[in-house]
Structures are given as structure tokens and as C-alpha cells.
Design an enzyme around this catalytic site. Structure first.
Site, PDB file in Angstrom:
ATOM      1  N   ARG A   1       7.256   2.680  -9.641  1.00 42.67           N
ATOM      2  CA  ARG A   1       8.678   3.039  -9.602  1.00 42.67           C
ATOM      3  C   ARG A   1       9.513   1.968  -8.917  1.00 42.67           C
ATOM      4  NH1 ARG A   1      11.085   5.559  -5.524  1.00 42.67           N
ATOM      5  NH2 ARG A   1       9.080   6.336  -4.721  1.00 42.67           N
TER       6      ARG A   1
ATOM      7  N   ALA B   1      -4.853  10.291  -0.119  1.00 41.24           N
ATOM      8  CA  ALA B   1      -5.989   9.376   0.085  1.00 41.24           C
ATOM      9  C   ALA B   1      -5.948   8.728   1.455  1.00 41.24           C
ATOM     10  CB  ALA B   1      -5.985   8.309  -1.008  1.00 41.24           C
TER      11      ALA B   1
ATOM     12  N   ASN C   1       0.844  -1.196   0.000  1.00 44.82           N
ATOM     13  CA  ASN C   1       0.000   0.000   0.000  1.00 44.82           C
ATOM     14  C   ASN C   1       0.882   1.250   0.000  1.00 44.82           C
ATOM     15  OD1 ASN C   1       0.479  -0.632   2.891  1.00 44.82           O
ATOM     16  ND2 ASN C   1      -0.883   1.094   3.307  1.00 44.82           N
TER      17      ASN C   1
ATOM     18  N   ASP D   1      -9.518   2.324   6.142  1.00 51.57           N
ATOM     19  CA  ASP D   1      -8.293   1.526   6.123  1.00 51.57           C
ATOM     20  C   ASP D   1      -8.561   0.077   6.522  1.00 51.57           C
ATOM     21  OD1 ASP D   1      -6.454   3.374   5.214  1.00 51.57           O
ATOM     22  OD2 ASP D   1      -5.921   4.084   7.202  1.00 51.57           O
TER      23      ASP D   1
END
Length: 348
Positions: A100, A132, A92, A163
């Protein structure tokens, strides 16, 4: 089939590049079920280590920790070695960081065609890098607008519902793909998970044009009475979902009329006034003691310390920490709650 007494996920190896809550919570649930979870942490570690020791422990018990700089050539080589021997990787981070650092299935399949790659992001792997965090998502998805008193401002729940919910959803997706026997990319966003959890509210708007309403005392849209009520002392959550419940409750509380749900919905204000008056005759704990034996869904509003004291079976020990254990009870299996790992405890 796992042998009796072993975890259902024994032998499953999961890598985690997780920060703070959603990702680590997902993999901790899997670790509690017997999976071997290894956190891949940078030099400074998962930033949740900086919050507090108990915070980190609450999301990372029973895991391993390897220190690896994924932005380096050596780190990428080490990642490939670990992926080759693992079933899944869960991450996450922002979408740009995931790409990347080479944490997608397309980047990792050369090491393991069957690796399951799960990405938890705010708005999806292709949804951009807009901030976010949990509370921002609750606001954006319509959760805050539904919460709180209508006369006051929108309110956020007092815990990280986006979450936590996204972590559980990601764990489900990860397991589903492992069971399929195929590798692949799983994309789970906080935003879409919370829209999904507004299920019946969304369906009412999409199919009937009904806009959700924020109601006093958290009242349910369809059931009456189903909300928080004041009592002689404390507050009571009462959830009457059908006429049988109402008949039993009304007899105990001394409320006349309103026998049918349709009538209670149509005369909501009158019903709530009658129930509020009746509940003033006893305390919240008194009503709970009276109504529960009758099968009526009711509970006194308690604070967390009271709830924990009333539920000692839910509290476990993981090294030096007392934590809430796994809510998944499996016959013949008792989770081993080990300490959260020290940074780099299991190598680099």
C-alpha cells in the site's frame, strides 16, 4: 576499497521504514559499519520510541530521521527523491502495508533501477498479514517446543531471538544484492529464518525421521555431556563435544569410564549422573576456573549484569546512552557510535 580507518560501508546510503526490532536492528548493524541510515518515520515516529528511550537507542544509534507521511502524495514524492539517491531500502511492516505504501522494488524501480528493497515480514511478502510477533513465530516454528524442561510447559527464550536473527539475515541479503550491482526485491520472513536456524534438527527429521526431543537442562541432542549442570553453588554449562575433551574433563573431575562418545550417548543417564555427582564437589565459578585453562568449554551461568561487568570492552557510549557495541571487529576501523536521532531531526 575503503581508506584505512573508514567504515567498510562508508558511502552506502540506506533508507529504513522500520518498527520495533527486526528492521531497526538490521540497519543499526549496517550503520555501525559506516553506512548512512535514514529512518523514514510517520508523524508519531517509530512506535518503539514509546517503549523507552533506552529501548529506542539500543536499536537506532547513529541513524538519521526524516519525518514523512508515506500515505500522502507529498510523502510518496519525497520517498521517490530519497530512493533516487540511495542504495537500499529496508522495511518491516505487514505485506499489505508494504504494498500500500509503495515500498517494493516494482513500485520504486522507476526512481532507481539499482535500488535494493528488503522486506522483513512474518511469513513472507506473499504469506498474508497474520500476526507475526517474535514470540508467536518462536511458537509456530518449533522453537518453544524444544525449550524448557520436558516435565513443564514449552518455554520461550528470554530475548527476541526471532527478531534479532531475522534482522541479521536481512542485512546479509541486503549486502549480497548491493555487491551484485543489481537492484531487486529481497524477501525475508521471521518464520523461514527460524526454521533455517533449526538446521540439524530439521535435517534429522527430514532424512531420518527423528523427531526433536526437549531434554532436561537444555541437553544437546548429539553430544553427552553437553548441558547445564548444578554444582555446589550455581550452575555450570559444560559442552563436551569429543573424546579428547572428555578425557581431560574426566581426569580433572575424577570420573571413570565412558571413553567413547558413542558409549556416552548410549549410556546418557549414567554419564549425566556421574558428572552431576562429580560437579557437586565445587562451585560453578570454581569449575570454570579449573576447566577453562585445560581447554574444556565450560562457563558458570551468569545473569546479564554480571556478564556486562565482566565485559567492559563490549559497552560503548552513544550520546547519553551506554549500549552494547557492534560485535564485528574490523582491523583499522573503530565505529563512531552517535546518538539515536530525534524524530524528524534531519528534515521532512
Amino acid at each position: 576499497m575503503s581508506p584505512e580507518g573508514s567504515g567498510p560501508l562508508d558511502g552506502i546510503r540506506i533508507l529504513e521504514v522500520g518498527t520495533m526490532l527486526a528492521g531497526p536492528y538490521a540497519t543499526m548493524m549496517l550503520a555501525d559499519l559506516g553506512a548512512e541510515v535514514t529512518k523514514l518515520e510517520p508523524e508519531g515516529g517509530d512506535i518503539s520510541r514509546q517503549v523507552s528511550n533506552s529501548y529506542f537507542a539500543s536499536l537506532n544509534r547513529g541513524k538519521r530521521s526524516i519525518r514523512v507521511e508515506l500515505g500522502s502524495a507529498h510523502g510518496q514524492a519525497r520517498l521517490g527523491e530519497l530512493v533516487a539517491g540511495s542504495h537500499a531500502l529496508l522495511v518491516n511492516l505487514k505485506p499489505s502495508a508494504i504494498r500500500r505504501l509503495g515500498l517494493t522494488y516494482d513500485a520504486l524501480r522507476r526512481w532507481n533501477e539499482k535500488i535494493v528493497c528488503v522486506a522483513i515480514t512474518g511469513y513472507g511478502l506473499h504469506g498474508g498479514d497474520d500476526p507475526a510477533f517474535d514470540y508467536v513465530i518462536q511458537a509456530a516454528a518449533g522453537i518453544a517446543a524444544l525449550t524448557g524442561d520436558p516435565a513443564g510447559p514449552p518455554t520461550l527464550p528470554g530475548y527476541s531471538s526471532a527478531d534479532n536473527s531475522t534482522g541479521l539475515t536481512a542485512a546479509l541479503g541486503l549486502l549480497a544484492q548491493i555487491v551484485s550491482g543489481r537492484g531487486g526485491q529481497i524477501d525475508v520472513s521471521l518464520y523461514e529464518v527460524m526454521l533455517s536456524q533449526l538446521n540439524y534438527h530439521a535435517a534429522a527429521y527430514l532424512n531420518e525421521g527423528k523427531r526433536p526431543q526437549r531434554r532436561p537442562h537444555g541437553a544437546h541432542s548429539y553430544y553427552v555431556p553437553a548441558q547445564i549442570f548444578p554444582t555446589a553453588e550455581g550452575y555450570l554449562a559444560l559442552f563436551v563435544t569429543h573424546d579428547g575433551f572428555w578425557k581431560t574433563f574426566a581426569a580433572e573431575a575424577g570420573v571413570d569410564g565412558f571413553e567413547l562418545m558413542a558409549e556416552r550417548v548410549a549410556r546418557r543417564a549414567e554419564v549425566l549422573a556421574a558428572v552431576t555427582a562429580a560437579l557437586a564437589a565445587d562451585t560453578a565459578t570454581g569449575w570454570e576456573a579449573r576447566l577453562r585453562p585445560l581447554g574444556i568449554p565450560a562457563a558458570a551461568v551468569r545473569e546479564l549484569p554480571e556478564a556486562l561487568e565482566a565485559s567492559p570492552e563490549a559497552v560503548v557510549t552513544a550520546g547519553a546512552f551506554r549500549l552494547v557495541g557492534s560485535p564485528i571487529r574490523i582491523a583499522g576501523y573503530e565505529p563512531v557510535y552517535a546518538s539515536p536521532p530525534r524524530l524528524g531531526e534531519h528534515g521532512s
